[in-house]
Design an enzyme around this catalytic site. Structure first.
Site, short mmCIF file in Angstrom:
data_model
loop_
_atom_site.label_atom_id
_atom_site.label_comp_id
_atom_site.label_asym_id
_atom_site.label_seq_id
_atom_site.Cartn_x
_atom_site.Cartn_y
_atom_site.Cartn_z
N LYS A 244 -15.09 25.33 -57.29
CA LYS A 244 -15.75 26.33 -56.45
C LYS A 244 -16.58 27.28 -57.33
O LYS A 244 -16.37 27.41 -58.54
CB LYS A 244 -14.71 27.11 -55.65
CG LYS A 244 -14.02 26.30 -54.55
CD LYS A 244 -14.94 26.07 -53.37
CE LYS A 244 -14.30 25.27 -52.25
NZ LYS A 244 -13.37 26.05 -51.43
N ARG A 278 -6.44 21.05 -52.90
CA ARG A 278 -7.56 20.14 -52.58
C ARG A 278 -8.45 20.07 -53.81
O ARG A 278 -9.08 21.05 -54.19
CB ARG A 278 -8.33 20.67 -51.37
CG ARG A 278 -9.42 19.77 -50.84
CD ARG A 278 -10.01 20.38 -49.57
NE ARG A 278 -11.02 19.53 -48.97
CZ ARG A 278 -12.32 19.59 -49.24
NH1 ARG A 278 -12.77 20.48 -50.13
NH2 ARG A 278 -13.18 18.80 -48.64
#
Length: 313
Positions: A244, A278
Site C-alpha cells: 500500500k 491480504r
C-alpha cells in the site's frame, strides 16, 4: 504452548493480547480455521488491466488462473479474486465484471480446496460468484448496497465488511478524521449491525479497517498501531496492507520495493489482533505469518534438530 483465550484484555504468557473473538472457530469452504491461534494468508489475484500494484499482470484469463493456483500451492489459505479496482475509474458493468471473475472462480474451485473470495460490491456479481464456488464476498465499500448482505446470507458465505467512505469508484480527496481509529471502529460496528439485520450471522463476519481506503498515510499508520481496537469488535480482522502507499510513503519506496515494509506492517497487524492478512507475495508472507505463529506458541516447528543431537565424542 500458551493457552488461547477469547476473554477481552487477557494477556498471554507471550505478552500479547488476543482479540476477544466471538466465534474463533470457523468453517469456510472446506477448510476450518481457529482464529484464536491461527492467521490466514489471503493471496491477491486481480483480473483488471489497471490494478494499483500489478498493473494488469494477471488480466489475461490464463495468467489469472495460473496465479490463483500458484498462490494456493505456495501456501495461501485464501485467494481473493477481483475484477474492479477500488481506485476511482471508469464504470465497468456487472456483466463485464462477471466475465472477468467467474472463469477464475470456476477454474480455481475445480483445482484446489483453497478458500475463494471475490472482491465485489455488487449483489448480482456476489450471487453468481457464490454459485460458481466462491466462499467469501470481500466488499471494500462497507455494504454501500445492503442487498449484498442478503445475497451472502442466502448463499451461506462469509462477508468481509470494510471501512471506506466514498461511493464505489469515487474519489475522496483529503479525508479528515478527528480520531481515525475510533471513527473506523464505529463505522464497522454500524455496518456489522446492518449485515446482521440482513441475516448474516456472527460466525460469517470479518471486518477490515481499510488501510489506505479514503485515508492518508498517517491515518493508515495510526490504524496499524491501534489495530487492537478494531479487533476488539470481536470479529476476525483482515489487514490488507500489502504494497500500500502508506508503506511506500513511510519508507520512500516505489511499489516494486515494498515487500519488507509490507511484511513488517503485516506482522505488527497480527500481534495487534489481525487474523487474516491480504498479501501479494504469498511465499514470503506465509513464512512471516507461520514464524509469528511459532513465536506465539500456536504451532510447532517443522523440524527440531538444533542443539538436540549428540556431538562428536
Amino acid at each position: 504452548m500458551s493457552e488461547s483465550t477469547t476473554e477481552p484484555g487477557r494477556v498471554e504468557s507471550t505478552g500479547f493480547v488476543l482479540p476477544p473473538l466471538i466465534a474463533p472457530r470457523r468453517r469456510i469452504g472446506s477448510r476450518t480455521f481457529d482464529f484464536s491461534r491461527q492467521v490466514a494468508v489471503m493471496a491477491i489475484v486481480n483480473r483488471t488491466p489497471d490494478s494499483f500494484f500489478d498493473r494488469g499482470a494477471t488480466f489475461a484469463l490464463d495468467r489469472a488462473v495460473q496465479a490463483a493456483v500458484d498462490a494456493a500451492e505456495a501456501g495461501a489459505d485464501w485467494v481473493d479474486i477481483g475484477g474492479v479496482p477500488f481506485a476511482p475509474g471508469p464504470e465497468l458493468s456487472a456483466a463485464d465484471e462477471l466475465d472477468r471473475v467467474l472463469p477464475v472462480v470456476q477454474a480455481l474451485a475445480s483445482r484446489s480446496d483453497v478458500v475463494i473470495s471475490v472482491d465485489t460490491f455488487r449483489p448480482e456479481v456476489a450471487e453468481r460468484a457464490i454459485a460458481a464456488g466462491a466462499h467469501v464476498v470481500n466488499d471494500t465499500t462497507g455494504l454501500h448496497d445492503p442487498r449484498l448482505a442478503d445475497v451472502v446470507a442466502d448463499g451461506d458465505a462469509t462477508l468481509v465488511v470494510t471501512h471506506s467512505l466514498a461511493a464505489p469508484r469515487r474519489a475522496l480527496p483529503r479525508p479528515h478524521y478527528d480520531d481515525v481509529v475510533t471513527e473506523v471502529v464505529e463505522f464497522l460496528a454500524r455496518r456489522v449491525d446492518v449485515a446482521r439485520a440482513h441475516g448474516v450471522p456472527d460466525d460469517r463476519l470479518v471486518v477490515d479497517p481499510g488501510h489506505d481506503l479514503n485515508k492518508s498515510t498517517r491515518h493508515s499508520l495510526e490504524l496499524t498501531r491501534r489495530l487492537s481496537e478494531v479487533a476488539a469488535l470481536g470479529h476476525p480482522t483482515l489487514a490488507a496492507v500489502s504494497n500500500k502507499d502508506f508503506v511506500g510513503e513511510s519508507l520512500g519506496r516505489d511499489k516494486p520495493d515494498r515487500l519488507a515494509g509490507s511484511l513488517a506492517a503485516a506482522t505488527v497487524s497480527v500481534v495487534q489482533g489481525a487474523r487474516i492478512v491480504r498479501m501479494h507475495d504469498v511465499r514470503a508472507s506465509v513464512d512471516a505469518v507461520r514464524m509469528v505463529e511459532a513465536i506465539l506458541g500456536w504451532r510447532d516447528p517443522v523440524v527440531e534438530r538444533h542443539n538436540l543431537t549428540e556431538g562428536p565424542s
